[in-house]
Design an enzyme around this catalytic site. Sequence first.
Site, short mmCIF file in Angstrom:
data_model
loop_
_atom_site.label_atom_id
_atom_site.label_comp_id
_atom_site.label_asym_id
_atom_site.label_seq_id
_atom_site.Cartn_x
_atom_site.Cartn_y
_atom_site.Cartn_z
CG ASP A 1 47.18 31.63 100.61
OD1 ASP A 1 46.74 32.64 100.01
OD2 ASP A 1 47.81 30.73 100.04
NE ARG B 1 49.83 34.62 102.31
CZ ARG B 1 50.20 33.39 102.64
NH1 ARG B 1 50.04 32.98 103.90
NH2 ARG B 1 50.72 32.57 101.75
CB CYS C 1 53.47 35.21 101.09
SG CYS C 1 53.25 36.00 99.48
P1 4NP Z 1 50.26 34.53 98.53
O1 4NP Z 1 48.94 33.79 98.01
O2 4NP Z 1 51.21 33.44 98.98
O3 4NP Z 1 49.78 35.37 99.65
O4 4NP Z 1 50.79 35.32 97.35
C1 4NP Z 1 48.94 32.78 97.04
C2 4NP Z 1 48.97 33.09 95.71
C3 4NP Z 1 48.94 32.10 94.76
C4 4NP Z 1 48.86 30.78 95.16
C5 4NP Z 1 48.84 30.47 96.50
C6 4NP Z 1 48.89 31.47 97.44
N1 4NP Z 1 48.81 29.74 94.19
O5 4NP Z 1 48.62 28.59 94.60
O6 4NP Z 1 48.93 30.02 92.99
#
Ligand code: 4NP
Length: 152
Positions: free
Chosen positions: A123, A15, A9
């Site tokens: 997300d 995720r 991800c």
């Molecule tokens: P992930 O979610 O891609 O599912 O781990 C996110 C975690 C952090 C961020 C964006 C999405 N961020 O912008 O820090």
Amino acid sequence: MATKILMVCLGNICRSPLAEGILQSKLPKDKFHVDSAGTGGWHADELPDSRSMKIASKYGIDISNQRARQFQVQDFHTFDYIYVMDQSNYQNVLQLAPNEIVKSKVKLILDEITPNKKAEVPDPYFGGEDGFEHVFQLLDEVCEQIAKRLIK
Ligand code: 4NP
């Protein structure tokens, strides 16, 4: 040799840690290795988001042993299957591919249950806990399907 599956991800804290833990729970450990990574490196070495750990634990899965890491080019060679959560992950991973052959390892994860729909695992980072329940259910359904195909 174990079949190796990588979940990808953006941050590797919401995720893909869930996808890793859920798929791992459905496969025999001696035959399969499941890992996860983020296309971004901002959260490297961090624990999964507390909301991901909480929802996993609600369903009996412990993901607190995981630490975030950034996707690296070597992963194209290490892993047999690379599952991404959304279109932006897909583009970001493909951009790093050293050749056309490894590109075929990369798949949008929900294509395993809804082929060609380009459906995405949303997300949940900026939303509430409901989003994490929704993501868990989506990933549980698709990982069940992936596990069935891998085991047969
Ligand atoms: P992930 O979610 O891609 O599912 O781990 C996110 C975690 C952090 C961020 C964006 C999405 N961020 O912008 O820090």
